[in-house]
Write a protein that holds these residues in place. Structure first.
Motif, mmCIF file in Angstrom:
data_model
loop_
_atom_site.group_PDB
_atom_site.id
_atom_site.type_symbol
_atom_site.label_atom_id
_atom_site.label_comp_id
_atom_site.label_asym_id
_atom_site.label_seq_id
_atom_site.Cartn_x
_atom_site.Cartn_y
_atom_site.Cartn_z
ATOM 1 N N VAL A 141 0.848 -1.338 0.042
ATOM 2 C CA VAL A 141 0.053 -0.113 0.133
ATOM 3 C C VAL A 141 0.672 1.360 0.154
ATOM 4 C CG1 VAL A 141 -1.717 1.321 1.304
ATOM 5 C CG2 VAL A 141 -1.706 -1.339 1.303
ATOM 6 N N VAL A 188 -2.893 -1.061 -3.718
ATOM 7 C CA VAL A 188 -4.052 0.226 -3.207
ATOM 8 C C VAL A 188 -3.119 1.246 -2.836
ATOM 9 C CG1 VAL A 188 -5.213 0.840 -1.327
ATOM 10 C CG2 VAL A 188 -5.513 -1.517 -2.209
ATOM 11 N N VAL A 190 -3.597 5.457 -0.931
ATOM 12 C CA VAL A 190 -4.315 6.550 -0.329
ATOM 13 C C VAL A 190 -3.583 7.690 -0.457
ATOM 14 C CG1 VAL A 190 -5.403 7.385 1.994
ATOM 15 C CG2 VAL A 190 -5.368 4.725 1.505
ATOM 16 N N LEU A 256 -9.174 6.860 -2.497
ATOM 17 C CA LEU A 256 -8.653 5.459 -2.431
ATOM 18 C C LEU A 256 -8.573 4.802 -3.648
ATOM 19 C CD1 LEU A 256 -8.420 2.824 -0.691
ATOM 20 C CD2 LEU A 256 -11.041 2.668 -0.823
ATOM 21 N N VAL A 258 -7.668 1.901 -6.354
ATOM 22 C CA VAL A 258 -7.577 0.363 -6.515
ATOM 23 C C VAL A 258 -6.861 -0.395 -7.735
ATOM 24 C CG1 VAL A 258 -8.597 -2.011 -6.050
ATOM 25 C CG2 VAL A 258 -9.378 -0.057 -4.722
ATOM 26 N N ALA A 267 -14.161 -2.396 -1.447
ATOM 27 C CA ALA A 267 -13.991 -1.225 -0.637
ATOM 28 C C ALA A 267 -15.371 -0.906 0.308
ATOM 29 C CB ALA A 267 -13.319 -0.102 -0.970
ATOM 30 N N VAL A 490 -8.944 -0.422 4.459
ATOM 31 C CA VAL A 490 -8.137 -1.047 3.442
ATOM 32 C C VAL A 490 -7.764 -2.136 4.042
ATOM 33 C CG1 VAL A 490 -5.612 -0.710 2.400
ATOM 34 C CG2 VAL A 490 -7.191 1.280 2.621
#
Length: 503
Positions: A141, A188, A190, A256, A258, A267, A490
């Protein structure tokens, strides 16, 4: 004590986490706090990139503490001794036998450098090596928020007419984030930024649409943390922190992302808090302190009381001379903090600390003290005067302060006890005018610890540097308690069950 023989669920390996434009580590703290049913961390930070050298030192200190919490669930006693000293002796702490291994790990994790085209080969090598060491070439991530001054409404207002603004490199620092996504393909990501991103333009085009198109071309679908569905509108990315148990009205765009083709679960969304958390709940239990009168050679209780009595008299309150005087200066560990009920208290308080750190008022000029006392008292009376409403004797001696069209008419603002605070930003390092304590008895701006509590940094989180650097770091962060909730969303995508306890 009987040993707990309850069988624990098997724990999966931590998901590698890379934090860019990390600031003092707000996003990092939230994600790293998550543990599974076996008590093991769900995420582990393998690299953090930050430019500010003071924030880098803060990140290293917290990384070292986190190292021991992963092993023993508690920080070493030497860390608490460091806190009780008010943060003196960091160099000695780094080589202390209880902390040396943690700091050695932190030195390899925290990278103090500017991200940009010139440094990209070096940062790519660091990321590649970190992922290889932790087996996270696929499922990992990326978190972080490119600097936001170029997108913020305040920043655009201050630089209106500045011919260099259009060429500010901060407009396109998200391209460094994008370059990492394109090369290393995390499952992922953020990304956090200011709400002004949605309306900001650069080179004639809308910044947000350009970012959204670039992320889609890089192979990522965007999701909202607050609205379910696969095609969110721009406003669906705005997270209003006060709706999620944060004692602050901080509104930010948080994306967010993906990666296309992943098999991750859908999610979820953040769960709204049952009731808002107020300024009083967050900081009301901290010891009362008073400001020094600036310049320091003028400081005395007589001078300070004179300023308060005058302010209260102008505000229509009497009795200043009989009101209690808060203790002067610092309140490191000489008085315990009051209890905070509920989830915020569980998150902020640490019984081993035994008090509070970084709770010292900066010095204020006498006229500012009078303004703070006057405005805090007016707030208690239910009034919120702006610049144009100040009595003549309290109007600042600025060239445009008395103009009908004076800018920033709310430049002096009291944080109201019964509400969430306004947004804590890095400008708090410049002055405290926008962050006046709600208690008229104290007549001052917020301390570093009070600002940190409104940002939901735990009381044992220490910011390295002088007070100006500490304020700056606090204002540049994502609230860690909000970040924890983002991390929970997440984690569920990866099929991880989150325990209510924290690392």
């Amino acid at each position: 004590m009987l040993q707990d023989t309850t069988p624990k669920e098997p724990s999966a390996m931590p998901i590698p986490l890379i934090d860019v434009f990390a600031g003092p580590g707000g996003l990092n703290e939230g994600f790293s706090s998550l543990i599974d049913a076996a008590g093991e961390p769900i995420f582990q930070t393998v690299a953090s990139f930050e430019l500010d050298p003071w924030a880098c030192e803060t990140l290293k200190l917290r990384s070292a503490v986190r190292h021991y919490r992963r092993i023993d669930r508690v920080a070493p006693s030497s860390y608490y001794e460091f806190l009780r000293s008010g943060g003196r002796g960091l160099a000695d702490l780094k080589v202390h036998s209880e902390m040396a291994v943690g700091f050695k790990e932190a030195e390899s994790e925290v990278v103090c450098m500017a991200l940009g085209p010139q440094t990209r080969p070096e940062s790519d090598h660091i990321i590649e090596s970190a992922l290889q060491r932790h087996g996270g070439k696929d499922d990992w991530v990326l978190i972080g928020g490119p600097p936001c001054q170029a997108y913020s409404l305040a920043g655009r207002s201050r630089r209106k007419g500045d011919p260099t603004f259009a060429d500010d490199h901060k407009h396109v620092l998200y391209k460094e984030y994008l370059a990492i996504l394109e090369r290393f393909r995390p499952s992922v990501f953020v990304m956090e930024n200011v709400k002004g991103m949605l309306s900001s333009k650069h080179a004639g085009g809308a910044i947000f649409q350009s970012i959204r198109d670039d992320l889609s071309s890089a192979g990522y679908d965007l999701r909202s943390f607050v609205i379910p569905g696969s095609d969110p509108s721009p406003s669906d990315f705005i997270i209003r922190s006060e709706n999620y148990g944060i004692p602050q009205r901080r509104h930010r765009v948080i994306l967010l992302g993906v990666r296309h083709g992943t098999t991750l679960d859908s999610a979820g969304v953040l769960e709204e808090a049952m009731a808002p958390v107020t300024v009083e709940q967050a900081i009301g239990g901290l010891p009362r302190i008073r400001s020094m009168v600036s310049p320091r050679n003028r400081d005395s209780e007589v001078e300070w009381r004179r300023a308060r009595d005058t302010a209260w008299l102008i505000a229509g309150r009497s009795g200043g001379r009989t009101a209690p005087t808060p203790d002067i200066g610092a309140a490191y560990l000489d008085e315990p903090a009051g209890d905070i009920v509920g989830e915020l208290g569980d998150w902020l308080l640490d019984d081993r600390l035994g008090g509070v750190t970084l709770h010292e008022s900066r010095a204020h000029m006498t006229k500012d003290l009078m303004r703070y006392g006057y405005l805090a008292q007016k707030a208690v009376m239910g009034e919120r005067p702006k610049l144009g409403d100040l009595p003549d004797e309290l109007v600042p001696n600025h060239k445009n302060a008395r103009d009908v069209n004076a800018p920033f008419t709310d430049r002096f603002r009291v944080q109201v006890s019964g509400q969430a605070s306004t947004t804590v930003v890095s400008h708090i390092s410049k002055d405290g005018h926008y962050y006046i304590h709600p208690d008229p008895v104290q007549m001052r701006s917020l301390s570093v610890r009070e600002a940190a509590r409104l940002q939901t940094f735990p009381d044992d989180y220490f910011f390295v540097g002088g007070r100006t650097q500490q304020y700056h770091q606090v204002g540049n962060a994502v609230p860690p308690l909000l970040a924890r909730q983002l991390g929970e969303v997440v984690a569920r995508m990866f099929g991880r069950k989150v325990d209510t306890q924290r690392l």
